[in-house]
Design a protein around this motif. Sequence first.
Motif, PDB file in Angstrom:
ATOM      1  N   ILE A  99       0.729  -1.133  -0.176  1.00 48.00           N
ATOM      2  CA  ILE A  99       0.087   0.069   0.074  1.00 48.00           C
ATOM      3  C   ILE A  99       0.875   0.976   0.126  1.00 48.00           C
ATOM      4  CG2 ILE A  99      -2.197   1.073   0.925  1.00 48.00           C
ATOM      5  CD1 ILE A  99      -2.991  -1.828   0.969  1.00 48.00           C
ATOM      6  N   GLU A 100       0.623   2.007  -1.104  1.00 47.02           N
ATOM      7  CA  GLU A 100       1.762   3.401  -1.070  1.00 47.02           C
ATOM      8  C   GLU A 100       0.861   4.511  -1.232  1.00 47.02           C
ATOM      9  OE1 GLU A 100       4.305   2.487  -4.396  1.00 47.02           O
ATOM     10  OE2 GLU A 100       4.589   0.321  -3.795  1.00 47.02           O
ATOM     11  N   GLY A 106       3.447   0.235   3.182  1.00 49.38           N
ATOM     12  CA  GLY A 106       4.049  -0.985   3.798  1.00 49.38           C
ATOM     13  C   GLY A 106       3.397  -2.002   3.043  1.00 49.38           C
ATOM     14  N   ALA A 107       3.823  -3.265   3.375  1.00 45.54           N
ATOM     15  CA  ALA A 107       3.231  -4.585   2.856  1.00 45.54           C
ATOM     16  C   ALA A 107       2.207  -5.063   3.894  1.00 45.54           C
ATOM     17  CB  ALA A 107       4.341  -5.480   2.717  1.00 45.54           C
ATOM     18  N   ILE A 108       1.105  -5.657   3.314  1.00 45.83           N
ATOM     19  CA  ILE A 108       0.007  -6.175   4.210  1.00 45.83           C
ATOM     20  C   ILE A 108      -0.529  -7.598   3.473  1.00 45.83           C
ATOM     21  CG2 ILE A 108      -1.770  -4.806   3.299  1.00 45.83           C
ATOM     22  CD1 ILE A 108      -2.948  -4.772   5.987  1.00 45.83           C
ATOM     23  N   THR A 109      -0.494  -8.566   4.316  1.00 50.72           N
ATOM     24  CA  THR A 109      -1.325  -9.942   3.881  1.00 50.72           C
ATOM     25  C   THR A 109      -2.736  -9.736   3.687  1.00 50.72           C
ATOM     26  OG1 THR A 109      -1.387 -10.952   6.062  1.00 50.72           O
ATOM     27  CG2 THR A 109       0.813 -10.979   4.860  1.00 50.72           C
ATOM     28  N   LEU A 110      -3.278 -10.776   3.036  1.00 48.51           N
ATOM     29  CA  LEU A 110      -4.597 -10.707   2.847  1.00 48.51           C
ATOM     30  C   LEU A 110      -5.399 -11.182   4.261  1.00 48.51           C
ATOM     31  CD1 LEU A 110      -7.198 -10.860   1.616  1.00 48.51           C
ATOM     32  CD2 LEU A 110      -6.492 -13.190   0.399  1.00 48.51           C
ATOM     33  N   GLY A 111      -4.475 -12.036   4.991  1.00 47.35           N
ATOM     34  CA  GLY A 111      -4.977 -12.595   6.490  1.00 47.35           C
ATOM     35  C   GLY A 111      -4.974 -11.140   7.174  1.00 47.35           C
ATOM     36  N   ASP A 112      -4.296 -10.284   7.135  1.00 47.63           N
ATOM     37  CA  ASP A 112      -4.147  -8.844   7.897  1.00 47.63           C
ATOM     38  C   ASP A 112      -5.476  -7.853   7.422  1.00 47.63           C
ATOM     39  OD1 ASP A 112      -2.628  -9.824  10.018  1.00 47.63           O
ATOM     40  OD2 ASP A 112      -0.731  -8.982   9.175  1.00 47.63           O
ATOM     41  N   GLY A 171      -0.620  13.563   1.471  1.00 45.85           N
ATOM     42  CA  GLY A 171      -0.712  14.735   0.539  1.00 45.85           C
ATOM     43  C   GLY A 171      -1.937  14.621  -0.128  1.00 45.85           C
ATOM     44  N   ASP A 172      -1.837  15.504  -1.421  1.00 48.67           N
ATOM     45  CA  ASP A 172      -2.782  15.609  -2.274  1.00 48.67           C
ATOM     46  C   ASP A 172      -2.823  14.694  -3.657  1.00 48.67           C
ATOM     47  OD1 ASP A 172      -5.183  16.730  -3.270  1.00 48.67           O
ATOM     48  OD2 ASP A 172      -4.083  18.594  -4.172  1.00 48.67           O
ATOM     49  N   MET A 173      -3.283  13.577  -3.571  1.00 47.65           N
ATOM     50  CA  MET A 173      -3.207  12.490  -4.469  1.00 47.65           C
ATOM     51  C   MET A 173      -4.524  12.592  -5.491  1.00 47.65           C
ATOM     52  SD  MET A 173      -0.286  11.422  -4.167  1.00 47.65           S
ATOM     53  CE  MET A 173       0.868  10.801  -3.114  1.00 47.65           C
ATOM     54  N   SER A 174      -4.449  12.437  -6.619  1.00 44.96           N
ATOM     55  CA  SER A 174      -5.758  12.597  -7.531  1.00 44.96           C
ATOM     56  C   SER A 174      -6.258  10.986  -8.037  1.00 44.96           C
ATOM     57  CB  SER A 174      -5.220  13.233  -8.767  1.00 44.96           C
ATOM     58  OG  SER A 174      -4.894  14.478  -8.477  1.00 44.96           O
ATOM     59  N   PHE A 175      -5.374  10.279  -7.866  1.00 48.04           N
ATOM     60  CA  PHE A 175      -5.945   8.752  -8.474  1.00 48.04           C
ATOM     61  C   PHE A 175      -5.585   7.745  -7.564  1.00 48.04           C
ATOM     62  CE2 PHE A 175      -4.571  11.418 -11.998  1.00 48.04           C
ATOM     63  CZ  PHE A 175      -5.799  11.428 -12.761  1.00 48.04           C
ATOM     64  N   LEU A 176      -6.284   6.592  -7.802  1.00 41.69           N
ATOM     65  CA  LEU A 176      -6.004   5.459  -6.955  1.00 41.69           C
ATOM     66  C   LEU A 176      -5.575   4.282  -8.022  1.00 41.69           C
ATOM     67  CD1 LEU A 176      -6.752   3.542  -4.211  1.00 41.69           C
ATOM     68  CD2 LEU A 176      -9.120   3.154  -5.376  1.00 41.69           C
ATOM     69  N   THR A 177      -4.413   3.873  -7.602  1.00 41.17           N
ATOM     70  CA  THR A 177      -3.742   2.928  -8.891  1.00 41.17           C
ATOM     71  C   THR A 177      -3.571   1.774  -8.175  1.00 41.17           C
ATOM     72  OG1 THR A 177      -2.708   4.982  -9.638  1.00 41.17           O
ATOM     73  CG2 THR A 177      -1.374   2.757 -10.120  1.00 41.17           C
ATOM     74  N   GLY A 178      -4.276   1.010  -9.069  1.00 38.07           N
ATOM     75  CA  GLY A 178      -4.153  -0.635  -8.643  1.00 38.07           C
ATOM     76  C   GLY A 178      -3.139  -1.487  -9.929  1.00 38.07           C
ATOM     77  N   LEU A 245      -1.544  -1.432  -4.258  1.00 37.86           N
ATOM     78  CA  LEU A 245      -2.305  -0.365  -4.228  1.00 37.86           C
ATOM     79  C   LEU A 245      -1.827   1.206  -4.028  1.00 37.86           C
ATOM     80  CD1 LEU A 245      -5.626   0.112  -4.629  1.00 37.86           C
ATOM     81  CD2 LEU A 245      -5.734   0.319  -2.256  1.00 37.86           C
ATOM     82  N   ALA A 246      -1.842   2.030  -4.685  1.00 37.61           N
ATOM     83  CA  ALA A 246      -1.243   3.087  -4.563  1.00 37.61           C
ATOM     84  C   ALA A 246      -2.011   4.452  -4.779  1.00 37.61           C
ATOM     85  CB  ALA A 246       0.010   3.311  -5.385  1.00 37.61           C
ATOM     86  N   PHE A 247      -2.093   5.455  -3.829  1.00 35.16           N
ATOM     87  CA  PHE A 247      -2.337   6.769  -4.038  1.00 35.16           C
ATOM     88  C   PHE A 247      -1.346   7.649  -4.756  1.00 35.16           C
ATOM     89  CE2 PHE A 247      -4.755   4.811  -1.019  1.00 35.16           C
ATOM     90  CZ  PHE A 247      -6.235   4.953  -1.304  1.00 35.16           C
ATOM     91  N   THR A 248      -1.829   7.950  -5.990  1.00 40.67           N
ATOM     92  CA  THR A 248      -0.815   8.754  -6.894  1.00 40.67           C
ATOM     93  C   THR A 248      -1.155  10.070  -7.296  1.00 40.67           C
ATOM     94  OG1 THR A 248      -1.643   7.680  -8.769  1.00 40.67           O
ATOM     95  CG2 THR A 248       0.237   6.351  -7.627  1.00 40.67           C
ATOM     96  N   ALA A 249      -0.383  10.771  -7.645  1.00 37.68           N
ATOM     97  CA  ALA A 249      -0.628  12.276  -8.001  1.00 37.68           C
ATOM     98  C   ALA A 249      -0.889  12.246  -9.578  1.00 37.68           C
ATOM     99  CB  ALA A 249       0.455  13.028  -7.760  1.00 37.68           C
ATOM    100  N   GLU A 250      -0.170  11.132 -10.116  1.00 39.88           N
ATOM    101  CA  GLU A 250      -0.407  11.067 -11.711  1.00 39.88           C
ATOM    102  C   GLU A 250      -1.090   9.907 -12.133  1.00 39.88           C
ATOM    103  OE1 GLU A 250       0.425  13.619 -13.682  1.00 39.88           O
ATOM    104  OE2 GLU A 250       1.601  14.730 -12.148  1.00 39.88           O
ATOM    105  N   GLU A 251      -1.580   9.722 -13.311  1.00 42.76           N
ATOM    106  CA  GLU A 251      -2.148   8.323 -13.716  1.00 42.76           C
ATOM    107  C   GLU A 251      -0.866   7.380 -13.845  1.00 42.76           C
ATOM    108  OE1 GLU A 251      -5.059   8.372 -17.101  1.00 42.76           O
ATOM    109  OE2 GLU A 251      -5.287  10.662 -16.591  1.00 42.76           O
ATOM    110  N   SER A 252      -1.096   6.119 -13.892  1.00 41.55           N
ATOM    111  CA  SER A 252       0.041   5.115 -14.259  1.00 41.55           C
ATOM    112  C   SER A 252       0.466   5.542 -15.490  1.00 41.55           C
ATOM    113  CB  SER A 252      -0.881   3.566 -14.080  1.00 41.55           C
ATOM    114  OG  SER A 252       0.190   2.734 -14.733  1.00 41.55           O
TER     115      SER A 252
END
Length: 393
Positions: A99-100, A106-112, A171-178, A245-252
């Motif tokens: 997750i960024e 950081g990293a997270i498992t499906l279990g968590d 910060g100010d992120m415009s996109f949700l990137t998977g 999964l990342a919150f990003t300022a720009e598109e992928s």
Amino acid sequence: MTIVYPVKRRQFLVGTAGLASAAVTGLPAISQEGEKLPAYVAWKDPSDVIVHTSETLETTRAAQGDALITPSSDLYIRNNLPAPSDEIVADRDAWEMSIEGVAEPGAITLGDLKLLGSETVVAVLQCSGNGRAFFDHEASGSQWATGAAGNVIWTGVPVRAVVDAMGGIKGDMSFLTGTGGEEIPDGLPPESIQVERSVPVAAMEQAILAWDMNGEPIPLAHGGPLRLIVPGYYGVNNVKYLKRLAFTAEESPAKIQQTGYRVRPVGVSGDPSQPSMYEMSVKSWITGPLEDASTGRVRIEGLAMGGTSAVTGVEVSTDGGNNWQEAELLGPDMGPYAWRPFFLVVDLEAGMHTLASRATNGNGDTQPEEFEPNERGYGHNGWRGHAVEVNIG
Ligand SMILES: Nc1nc2c(c(=O)[nH]1)N[C@H]1C(S)=C(S)[C@@H](COP(=O)(O)O)O[C@H]1N2
Ligand SMILES: [Mo]
């Protein structure tokens, strides 16, 4: 009276033979059209799917019927890359993703992830190119008719809950990137083939990280162990085998984001200034009868979806759009992102009839008669193209 489906009956016989051969002899299952089901989806119902290629399977229009939920065994498949090995579903809870773009990345498992909360949403999964076959220009890509769509029950953790657990968006992120979990072959720049999609960050309100589909762990072919579901958004944004999964300022920077899935006039190439295939539009189609029917009382049935708001009504025409009658909606309202089956019982006289349906959603949007062609044949929701000719006699 009875409605006879000669083709459906043939499909059933061949399909049953296919099932038997797969289960009993270990031979590949054969679909109704005589194609082999690829091994990774050998569990699909061969009588209900059309195999376009090993990476693209479509649900038959007849099988869609008036189903409230699409059985997993009938749901379409669309892979841009071959699916990863089934080792990734051997220990599902151990699947790790990053997750960024949050305060505490950081990293997270499906279990968590499962400990952060869960939510269930019924949402249509539909490929951007569903309906491509109804355009007159020869748009390249799979010639999907109506079957690159299904209505699915998804369970997972709301993206909001994940963000809260990780200190909020940074910060100010415009996109949700998977980012998808497919292996990228050595030597290829990842952006050239990686399935990585960005959606406007506001879509996180309804987005979930899903591990369950129709009450069972998501099959590998549909993105297990973990899939990003963005209800109301076209299929491509619902990234399978989610590893980041990342919150990003720009598109992928991935090609699939920058130039792929862009709506532009016929003959024009894709570029980032053009609209991306995000929110789905209001749409419906008739699923029966599709061929011949006897004169007298006929039950017309079909499916309607509102896109991002619930279906409020569906009209049906039996004369190619000259006259319309309000159809009845079937089953419970399963929320704004679900489809709604509909039916109308009518008396039909002998002769050819053009059956059409036209849905309206809660935003007041109604399907247009014609849908303007675009280079890749995306987003067709014109009612005339989706109409069926039925011979009553
Ligand atoms: N990782 C990954 N996610 C993906 C894809 C893919 O190829 N890889 N295909 C996308 C497209 S174009 C569609 S239409 C849907 C298809 O989902 P399904 O195969 O479960 O029906 O998944 C989307 N998510
Ligand atoms: Mo798609």
